[in-house]
Design a protein around this motif. Structure first.
Motif, mmCIF file in Angstrom:
data_model
loop_
_atom_site.group_PDB
_atom_site.id
_atom_site.type_symbol
_atom_site.label_atom_id
_atom_site.label_comp_id
_atom_site.label_asym_id
_atom_site.label_seq_id
_atom_site.Cartn_x
_atom_site.Cartn_y
_atom_site.Cartn_z
ATOM 1 N N LEU A 235 0.867 -1.182 0.000
ATOM 2 C CA LEU A 235 0.000 0.000 0.000
ATOM 3 C C LEU A 235 0.900 1.226 0.000
ATOM 4 O O LEU A 235 2.050 1.149 0.469
ATOM 5 C CB LEU A 235 -0.900 0.026 1.236
ATOM 6 N N HIS B 177 -4.588 5.619 1.296
ATOM 7 C CA HIS B 177 -5.001 4.215 1.169
ATOM 8 C C HIS B 177 -6.409 4.065 0.610
ATOM 9 O O HIS B 177 -6.649 3.218 -0.256
ATOM 10 C CB HIS B 177 -4.897 3.498 2.510
ATOM 11 N N VAL C 185 -8.929 -2.469 4.302
ATOM 12 C CA VAL C 185 -8.764 -1.035 4.054
ATOM 13 C C VAL C 185 -10.126 -0.367 3.910
ATOM 14 O O VAL C 185 -10.356 0.717 4.448
ATOM 15 C CB VAL C 185 -7.890 -0.771 2.804
#
Length: 105
Positions: A54, A61, A90
């Motif tokens: 990431l 993100h 996420v």
């Protein structure tokens, strides 16, 4: 998203024509398909999906994962179990995120 995602997706990418593979590699129709980054970032990410990489900036993100999912959906690409778990993890931190895409021609 790395071109290897197209090659590794069982969805139907293995049956893509050369023209479709080229269109995927050069897709400029959406702002999240190709993102300019530094050479260092590009090398760090390589062909890793969100389960393995990431962006360093945690504040990015949500945008990164949203763009990743939009691209997967746009091109009809599958996500493996590890990738799906990372995307969902996420996404839990992104309550206002919206996925919007048009299917690639």
């Amino acid at each position: 998203m790395a071109r290897s995602e197209q090659r590794s997706s069982p969805a139907n990418a293995s049956r893509w024509t050369a023209a479709r593979r080229e269109a995927y590699a050069n897709d400029l129709a959406t702002p999240t398909s190709l993102i300019a980054v530094t050479a260092r970032s590009n090398r760090a990410k390589a062909d890793k999906d969100p389960a393995d990489w990431l962006p360093q900036a945690a504040g990015y993100h949500c945008a990164y994962v949203t763009g990743w999912v939009e691209t997967k959906l746009r091109w009809g690409l599958a996500a493996d179990d590890r990738e799906r778990a990372a995307l969902l993890a996420v996404a839990e931190e992104c309550p206002g995120a919206t996925i919007s895409y048009q299917t690639a021609p």
